[in-house]
Design a protein around this motif. Structure first.
Motif, PDB file in Angstrom:
ATOM      1  N   GLN A 130      40.882 -44.908  -2.765  1.00 12.30           N
ATOM      2  CA  GLN A 130      40.197 -43.670  -2.403  1.00 12.30           C
ATOM      3  C   GLN A 130      38.966 -43.441  -3.278  1.00 12.30           C
ATOM      4  O   GLN A 130      37.894 -43.117  -2.774  1.00 12.30           O
ATOM      5  CB  GLN A 130      41.158 -42.499  -2.532  1.00 12.30           C
ATOM      6  N   LYS A 131      39.099 -43.648  -4.579  1.00  8.03           N
ATOM      7  CA  LYS A 131      37.960 -43.455  -5.478  1.00  8.03           C
ATOM      8  C   LYS A 131      36.870 -44.490  -5.204  1.00  8.03           C
ATOM      9  O   LYS A 131      35.688 -44.182  -5.218  1.00  8.03           O
ATOM     10  CB  LYS A 131      38.413 -43.535  -6.937  1.00  8.03           C
ATOM     11  N   TRP A 132      37.287 -45.728  -4.966  1.00  6.95           N
ATOM     12  CA  TRP A 132      36.317 -46.786  -4.698  1.00  6.95           C
ATOM     13  C   TRP A 132      35.567 -46.517  -3.398  1.00  6.95           C
ATOM     14  O   TRP A 132      34.343 -46.663  -3.332  1.00  6.95           O
ATOM     15  CB  TRP A 132      37.026 -48.138  -4.647  1.00  6.95           C
TER      16      TRP A 132
ATOM     17  N   ALA B 149      35.054 -43.613  -2.010  1.00  6.40           N
ATOM     18  CA  ALA B 149      34.172 -42.459  -2.233  1.00  6.40           C
ATOM     19  C   ALA B 149      32.872 -42.865  -2.934  1.00  6.40           C
ATOM     20  O   ALA B 149      31.818 -42.286  -2.677  1.00  6.40           O
ATOM     21  CB  ALA B 149      34.901 -41.387  -3.038  1.00  6.40           C
ATOM     22  N   LYS B 150      32.946 -43.849  -3.819  1.00  5.55           N
ATOM     23  CA  LYS B 150      31.736 -44.322  -4.513  1.00  5.55           C
ATOM     24  C   LYS B 150      30.886 -45.228  -3.625  1.00  5.55           C
ATOM     25  O   LYS B 150      29.665 -45.222  -3.705  1.00  5.55           O
ATOM     26  CB  LYS B 150      32.121 -45.098  -5.773  1.00  5.55           C
ATOM     27  N   LYS B 151      31.539 -46.008  -2.792  1.00  7.88           N
ATOM     28  CA  LYS B 151      30.860 -47.051  -2.015  1.00  7.88           C
ATOM     29  C   LYS B 151      30.194 -46.528  -0.731  1.00  7.88           C
ATOM     30  O   LYS B 151      29.138 -47.002  -0.341  1.00  7.88           O
ATOM     31  CB  LYS B 151      31.883 -48.136  -1.670  1.00  7.88           C
ATOM     32  N   TYR B 152      30.819 -45.565  -0.061  1.00  4.81           N
ATOM     33  CA  TYR B 152      30.347 -45.129   1.256  1.00  4.81           C
ATOM     34  C   TYR B 152      29.893 -43.670   1.231  1.00  4.81           C
ATOM     35  O   TYR B 152      30.280 -42.902   0.358  1.00  4.81           O
ATOM     36  CB  TYR B 152      31.458 -45.335   2.300  1.00  4.81           C
ATOM     37  N   SER B 153      29.103 -43.273   2.222  1.00  7.55           N
ATOM     38  CA  SER B 153      28.584 -41.903   2.328  1.00  7.55           C
ATOM     39  C   SER B 153      29.667 -40.972   2.862  1.00  7.55           C
ATOM     40  O   SER B 153      30.238 -41.235   3.925  1.00  7.55           O
ATOM     41  CB  SER B 153      27.400 -41.864   3.291  1.00  7.55           C
ATOM     42  N   GLN B 154      29.906 -39.884   2.166  1.00  2.00           N
ATOM     43  CA  GLN B 154      30.919 -38.927   2.605  1.00  2.00           C
ATOM     44  C   GLN B 154      30.328 -38.036   3.699  1.00  2.00           C
ATOM     45  O   GLN B 154      29.228 -37.510   3.571  1.00  2.00           O
ATOM     46  CB  GLN B 154      31.396 -38.077   1.443  1.00  2.00           C
TER      47      GLN B 154
ATOM     48  N   TYR C 126      34.293 -40.908   5.600  1.00  2.00           N
ATOM     49  CA  TYR C 126      33.105 -41.577   5.075  1.00  2.00           C
ATOM     50  C   TYR C 126      32.434 -42.364   6.206  1.00  2.00           C
ATOM     51  O   TYR C 126      33.025 -42.576   7.260  1.00  2.00           O
ATOM     52  CB  TYR C 126      33.503 -42.513   3.931  1.00  2.00           C
TER      53      TYR C 126
ATOM     54  N   SER D 132      29.797 -45.856   7.128  1.00  2.00           N
ATOM     55  CA  SER D 132      29.106 -47.074   6.733  1.00  2.00           C
ATOM     56  C   SER D 132      28.292 -47.566   7.924  1.00  2.00           C
ATOM     57  O   SER D 132      28.740 -47.447   9.062  1.00  2.00           O
ATOM     58  CB  SER D 132      30.107 -48.157   6.329  1.00  2.00           C
TER      59      SER D 132
ATOM     60  N   LYS E 298      38.563 -55.515  -2.365  1.00  2.00           N
ATOM     61  CA  LYS E 298      38.606 -54.767  -3.622  1.00  2.00           C
ATOM     62  C   LYS E 298      40.011 -54.233  -3.901  1.00  2.00           C
ATOM     63  O   LYS E 298      40.442 -54.199  -5.048  1.00  2.00           O
ATOM     64  CB  LYS E 298      37.605 -53.619  -3.526  1.00  2.00           C
TER      65      LYS E 298
END
Length: 148
Positions: A33-35, A37-42, A48, A50, A64
Motif C-alpha cells: 500500500q505504501k509503495w 501510494a508513492k509510485k502512482y497518482s492518487q 490510484y 497509472s 516489488k
C-alpha cells in the motif's frame, strides 16, 4: 578487551547491517500500500492511476511485493475484468481505465467483497485478520479452553 575482538565485532556488525539493508531494499521497504501510494497518482481514497496497461502495472507491483495469489480475468472479460492480487492484509485490484489502469487497495474483507464476482471461485473468504502466507483465512481461535 583486545583490539582483535573489536575489529571482529565491527566487521560482524557491518555484515549484519548490510544484510538487513539489502533485505529491506529488496522487499520495497514497506507494505504494498505504501509503495503503491508513492509510485502512482492518487485519485481517491485507496484508488490510484497509472498510464500503463493493467498487465504492466500488476507486474511492477508484484515484482516489488510478491502476492500470495493472483487472479487475472482480463483475457476472459476484457475491459470488464482485471488483475487481482491477494496479500495477507490487502487486496490490490488493477483494472483497465481508458488507456491506463485504475489501482485499488482494500482490506481483505472489503476487497474480497468488492471483487467477489472475479475472485470468489478462486479465493477463500478472508478471516478476521486477513489471510496467512498460504492464502488461508486467518482465525484467532475462540471457544472453550482458548487462551489458557
Amino acid at each position: 578487551m583486545n583490539r582483535k575482538y573489536w575489529v571482529i565485532g565491527g566487521i560482524s556488525a557491518a555484515v549484519v547491517a548490510a544484510i538487513v539493508l539489502v533485505a529491506t531494499l529488496r522487499h520495497g521497504g514497506g507494505s504494498p500500500q505504501k509503495w503503491i501510494a508513492k509510485k502512482y497518482s492518487q485519485t481517491g481514497v485507496g484508488t490510484y492511476r497509472s498510464p500503463k496497461p493493467p498487465p504492466a502495472v500488476a507486474a511492477e507491483i508484484n515484482k516489488k511485493h510478491k502476492a500470495i495469489d493472483r487472479v487475472d480475468d482480463l483475457a476472459r472479460l476484457g475491459p470488464q475484468g482485471g488483475i487481482f492480487m491477494r496479500y495477507p492484509k490487502l487486496v490490490v485490484g488493477v483494472l483497465p481505465d481508458g488507456t491506463g489502469s485504475r489501482i485499488t487497495v482494500d482490506t481483505p474483507s472489503s476487497g474480497y467483497g468488492r471483487y467477489h464476482s472475479h475472485v470468489g471461485g478462486y479465493w477463500a473468504s478472508p478471516g478476521t485478520n486477513g489471510w496467512n502466507s498460504r492464502g488461508v483465512g486467518s482465525f484467532r481461535g475462540g471457544g472453550p479452553g482458548s487462551g489458557k
